[in-house]
Design a protein around this motif. Structure first.
Motif, PDB file in Angstrom:
ATOM      1  N   LYS A   1      -9.805   0.542  -2.959  1.00 28.29           N
ATOM      2  CA  LYS A   1      -8.842   1.379  -2.243  1.00 28.29           C
ATOM      3  C   LYS A   1      -9.442   2.047  -1.008  1.00 28.29           C
TER       4      LYS A   1
ATOM      5  N   GLU B   1       0.835  -1.203   0.000  1.00 30.53           N
ATOM      6  CA  GLU B   1       0.000   0.000   0.000  1.00 30.53           C
ATOM      7  C   GLU B   1       0.870   1.254   0.000  1.00 30.53           C
TER       8      GLU B   1
ATOM      9  N   LEU C   1      -4.876  -3.457  -2.611  1.00 30.67           N
ATOM     10  CA  LEU C   1      -4.793  -4.640  -1.761  1.00 30.67           C
ATOM     11  C   LEU C   1      -6.019  -5.512  -1.969  1.00 30.67           C
TER      12      LEU C   1
ATOM     13  N   GLN D   1       1.245   4.008  -3.222  1.00 26.91           N
ATOM     14  CA  GLN D   1       0.905   5.409  -3.009  1.00 26.91           C
ATOM     15  C   GLN D   1       2.116   6.327  -3.199  1.00 26.91           C
TER      16      GLN D   1
ATOM     17  N   GLY E   1      -8.107  -1.467   0.980  1.00 26.43           N
ATOM     18  CA  GLY E   1      -6.818  -0.785   1.002  1.00 26.43           C
ATOM     19  C   GLY E   1      -6.351  -0.488  -0.404  1.00 26.43           C
ATOM     20  N   TYR E   2      -5.355   0.350  -0.535  1.00 22.78           N
ATOM     21  CA  TYR E   2      -4.870   0.808  -1.826  1.00 22.78           C
ATOM     22  C   TYR E   2      -4.126  -0.323  -2.536  1.00 22.78           C
TER      23      TYR E   2
ATOM     24  N   ALA F   1      -4.311   2.510  -8.472  1.00 20.96           N
ATOM     25  CA  ALA F   1      -4.997   1.482  -7.691  1.00 20.96           C
ATOM     26  C   ALA F   1      -5.854   0.651  -8.647  1.00 20.96           C
TER      27      ALA F   1
END
Length: 298
Positions: free
Chosen positions: A135, A113, A142, A117, A139-140, A123
Motif C-alpha cells: 500500500k 484504490e 494494487l 480506501q 498503491g492501496y 489492504a
C-alpha cells in the motif's frame, strides 16, 4: 448503467464514443464500495434458500448468522468480511469507444484504490516472499487483477469480484489425459472440495473451467464464479453436469462453515472450451459464501 456519455468523435472516419477517464474511476470506486458492504441479491437469496433447506440444526443456525451478518453490513455500511479480497476484473472494451484523459488500466486501478480506501476495506496485497504490504509503494490494494477483451460496440462492460484468500487457497488446476472424461472431472471436483473442507467458509460457489489450455481453464473457472447464482447453463450437457456435481458435493456433509450439514455449495458453474486432442485441462476455483460480485456497463 452507471454512466453514459453522448460525446462522439470521428477517428479515421469511424465514429468513436469518448469516455472520460474520471468517469471510469468513479464507476469503479462506486462498485467496490457497494460490493464491500452489500451482499448481492443472488448470493443472499441462495444462502436464504440453503437455510430453509438445511437439515442440520447447527448448520441452519450458522446460515442464519451469515444472513444476519449481511444485514448488519448493509445497514451499517461495514465490510461483509475482514478478508476484503483482491480486486478481480473481467473487462470487455467496445472497439468503438476510447478513454479520454488516461489509460483504462490506470483508471481501473485508481478507482480500485479509491474504493478500498473509501469503504475502509483492508489492504491485502503484498510481496510474495517478504510479505511486505504494497500500500505504501505500489498503491492501496494494487495492482488489480484485470482480464481484458475487445468486443464490438461503444461501451465498457465490467465484471468485478473481491476474491478472498481462504477460498483462493483451496482452488486447484490440473491437466488430465482425455480418457479421464466426465467421470474424471467430477471426481476431481469432489476431491478438491473434500480436501478444502471448511477452510473456504462454505456454503460455496464452485467455478469449473474445462478445456482450453492450462491457463485458459484457470481463467474460465474464475470467470464462472461471476455468473448469477441460480442461473442455468446455456449448454444442456453442462447444465446437467453442474446439477450432478452440486448434488455430489452436498453429499460430502461439510456444511456451512464446515460445521456439517446438507448445504455445502450454493451453485456449481462450468465454463467449457475446446482443447487439444491430447489433453483435458480442468480447473476448480472456489468462492466463499460472501460472493461479492457486480456487473456494470459504462
Amino acid at each position: 448503467v452507471l454512466f453514459r456519455s453522448n460525446s462522439y468523435k470521428l477517428v479515421y472516419g469511424v465514429q468513436m464514443r469518448e469516455i472520460q477517464y474520471e468517469d471510469v474511476v468513479t464507476a469503479i470506486k462506486n462498485v467496490i464500495v457497494h460490493c464491500g458492504t452489500v451482499l448481492p441479491d443472488d448470493a443472499y437469496k441462495a444462502i436464504k434458500d440453503a437455510h430453509d433447506a438445511e437439515k442440520s440444526p447447527v448448520a441452519k443456525e450458522v446460515l442464519a448468522q451469515l444472513l444476519e451478518n449481511a444485514d448488519i453490513a448493509k445497514d451499517e455500511k461495514r465490510p461483509l468480511c475482514q478478508d476484503t479480497g483482491l480486486a478481480v476484473f473481467f473487462v470487455k472494451v467496445g472497439a468503438d469507444c476510447k478513454i479520454v484523459g488516461g489509460l483504462l488500466r490506470d483508471a481501473i486501478n485508481e478507482g480500485t484504490e479509491q474504493g478500498y480506501q473509501a469503504a475502509y476495506l483492508r489492504a491485502s496485497t503484498c510481496e510474495p516472499f517478504s510479505r511486505a504490504n504494497l500500500k505504501d509503494s505500489v498503491g492501496y490494494n494494487l495492482p488489480a487483477i484485470i482480464h481484458f477483451d475487445i468486443v464490438a460496440g461503444d461501451t465498457i462492460d465490467v465484471e468485478y469480484a473481491a476474491k478472498g484468500g481462504g477460498s483462493e487457497n483451496v482452488s486447484r488446476a490440473t491437466v488430465f489425459p482425455p480418457a479421464a472424461g466426465k467421470a474424471g472431472v467430477i471426481e476431481y471436483v469432489k476431491q478438491v472440495i473434500s480436501d478444502a473442507g471448511g477452510n473456504p467458509c462454505p456454503p460455496l460457489t464452485v467455478g469449473v473451467g474445462i478445456g482450453g489450455t492450462f491457463e485458459k481453464a484457470g481463467i474460465s473457472s474464475k470467470h464462472a464464479l461471476f455468473r448469477t447464482i441460480g442461473s442455468v447453463n446455456e449448454d444442456p450437457e453442462m447444465a446437467q453436469m453442474e446439477a450432478e456435481i452440486k448434488d455430489e458435493l452436498n453429499k460430502l456433509g461439510i456444511g456451512a462453515m464446515g460445521m456439517g450439514g446438507t448445504e455445502t455449495v450454493l451453485a456449481v458453474h462450468i465454463e467449457s472450451n475446446p482443447c487439444h486432442i491430447a489433453s483435458l485441462p480442468v480447473s476448480v476455483n472456489v468462492q466463499c459464501h460472501s460472493s461479492r460480485h457486480a456487473h456494470i456497463t459504462i
